[in-house]
Design a protein around this motif. Sequence first.
Motif, PDB file in Angstrom:
ATOM      1  N   LEU A 141       0.830  -1.201   0.000  1.00  0.00           N
ATOM      2  CA  LEU A 141       0.000   0.000   0.000  1.00  0.00           C
ATOM      3  C   LEU A 141       0.867   1.255   0.000  1.00  0.00           C
ATOM      4  O   LEU A 141       0.578   2.225  -0.707  1.00  0.00           O
ATOM      5  CB  LEU A 141      -0.943  -0.002   1.202  1.00  0.00           C
ATOM      6  N   TRP A 142       1.942   1.226   0.785  1.00  0.00           N
ATOM      7  CA  TRP A 142       2.866   2.361   0.810  1.00  0.00           C
ATOM      8  C   TRP A 142       3.433   2.627  -0.585  1.00  0.00           C
ATOM      9  O   TRP A 142       3.452   3.772  -1.053  1.00  0.00           O
ATOM     10  CB  TRP A 142       3.991   2.090   1.798  1.00  0.00           C
ATOM     11  N   ASN A 143       3.869   1.584  -1.253  1.00  0.00           N
ATOM     12  CA  ASN A 143       4.439   1.739  -2.594  1.00  0.00           C
ATOM     13  C   ASN A 143       3.407   2.271  -3.584  1.00  0.00           C
ATOM     14  O   ASN A 143       3.736   3.079  -4.468  1.00  0.00           O
ATOM     15  CB  ASN A 143       5.002   0.408  -3.086  1.00  0.00           C
ATOM     16  N   MET A 144       2.166   1.847  -3.443  1.00  0.00           N
ATOM     17  CA  MET A 144       1.116   2.333  -4.333  1.00  0.00           C
ATOM     18  C   MET A 144       0.823   3.813  -4.082  1.00  0.00           C
ATOM     19  O   MET A 144       0.570   4.583  -5.018  1.00  0.00           O
ATOM     20  CB  MET A 144      -0.160   1.502  -4.152  1.00  0.00           C
ATOM     21  N   HIS A 145       0.858   4.216  -2.815  1.00  0.00           N
ATOM     22  CA  HIS A 145       0.673   5.641  -2.507  1.00  0.00           C
ATOM     23  C   HIS A 145       1.806   6.472  -3.101  1.00  0.00           C
ATOM     24  O   HIS A 145       1.583   7.583  -3.604  1.00  0.00           O
ATOM     25  CB  HIS A 145       0.605   5.845  -0.989  1.00  0.00           C
ATOM     26  N   LYS A 185       3.682   5.661  -5.743  1.00  0.00           N
ATOM     27  CA  LYS A 185       3.637   5.612  -7.206  1.00  0.00           C
ATOM     28  C   LYS A 185       2.501   6.444  -7.771  1.00  0.00           C
ATOM     29  O   LYS A 185       2.648   7.099  -8.817  1.00  0.00           O
ATOM     30  CB  LYS A 185       3.499   4.157  -7.664  1.00  0.00           C
ATOM     31  N   TYR A 186       1.361   6.440  -7.084  1.00  0.00           N
ATOM     32  CA  TYR A 186       0.173   7.118  -7.607  1.00  0.00           C
ATOM     33  C   TYR A 186      -0.219   8.313  -6.737  1.00  0.00           C
ATOM     34  O   TYR A 186      -1.398   8.588  -6.539  1.00  0.00           O
ATOM     35  CB  TYR A 186      -0.995   6.127  -7.705  1.00  0.00           C
ATOM     36  N   LYS A 187       0.786   9.024  -6.245  1.00  0.00           N
ATOM     37  CA  LYS A 187       0.515  10.111  -5.295  1.00  0.00           C
ATOM     38  C   LYS A 187      -0.305  11.248  -5.914  1.00  0.00           C
ATOM     39  O   LYS A 187      -0.942  12.010  -5.185  1.00  0.00           O
ATOM     40  CB  LYS A 187       1.812  10.658  -4.716  1.00  0.00           C
ATOM     41  N   HIS A 188      -0.311  11.348  -7.224  1.00  0.00           N
ATOM     42  CA  HIS A 188      -1.057  12.442  -7.864  1.00  0.00           C
ATOM     43  C   HIS A 188      -2.404  11.982  -8.423  1.00  0.00           C
ATOM     44  O   HIS A 188      -3.139  12.787  -8.994  1.00  0.00           O
ATOM     45  CB  HIS A 188      -0.212  13.068  -8.978  1.00  0.00           C
ATOM     46  N   ASP A 189      -2.726  10.713  -8.246  1.00  0.00           N
ATOM     47  CA  ASP A 189      -4.000  10.181  -8.745  1.00  0.00           C
ATOM     48  C   ASP A 189      -5.089  10.354  -7.697  1.00  0.00           C
ATOM     49  O   ASP A 189      -4.853  10.176  -6.500  1.00  0.00           O
ATOM     50  CB  ASP A 189      -3.867   8.691  -9.086  1.00  0.00           C
TER      51      ASP A 189
END
Length: 227
Positions: free
Chosen positions: A173-177, A179-183
């Motif tokens: 979940l941390w990595n997804m946040h 990677k997609y911090k602007h989504d």
Amino acid sequence: MIEGKTVTAIILVAGNSTRYGQNRNKNFEDVNGKSVLFYSLNAFDTNTYVDNIVVAVKQDEIETVKEIIQKENFRKPIHMVVGGNSRKESVYNGLKETNADIVMIHDGARPAIKQNYIDKCIESMKEFKGVTVGVKSKDTIKITDENQVVVNTTVRANTWIIQTPQCFDRNILWNMHEKYKHDEVTDDCMLLEKEGYPIKIIEGDYTNIKITTYEDIHIIKQFVKLT
């Protein structure tokens, strides 16, 4: 613990409660003698899998949350972080506060969550990297374009209303946040879905409502009880 894994519950109370319409945070409303937030805290404090709790709260409401915590005899460590300007930012700030193997994200304004749904979410982490509680839609759901013209109708048997808690492998979940911090997303499952991770839905029930409008307070009083 589950197979030696640690679990942190992240409870979100930093929203603006705009639709609540009372110019105050719905998480602090009195329900049968306790605050809404108390019931959510108590659910995870008494759960056998959860090791600790993180509360994401507005800077100017930290003292209010401290008072709620100090009035009760919670057994597990409870930490606070300042929430962000969005739900996504608040979760991200909560993730910074824990290195647990598994994190559970829960809306503070869902005070009627039952222990067996928390348990099932965590137990399902043996097979999945993301799990959420949800209920099947009672109604037909239609998808429209920006002009409110119907473009598609979902299959009702396969259409779910998503609730919380939602449970994740913390590092993923941390990595997804990151990677997609602007989504823009409306729940954390969407982040894992972007990478093709299968999300398991645990069928819950319709009492696990999120307090949204003032009228919901009267409803939730029928669903929660002091423990």
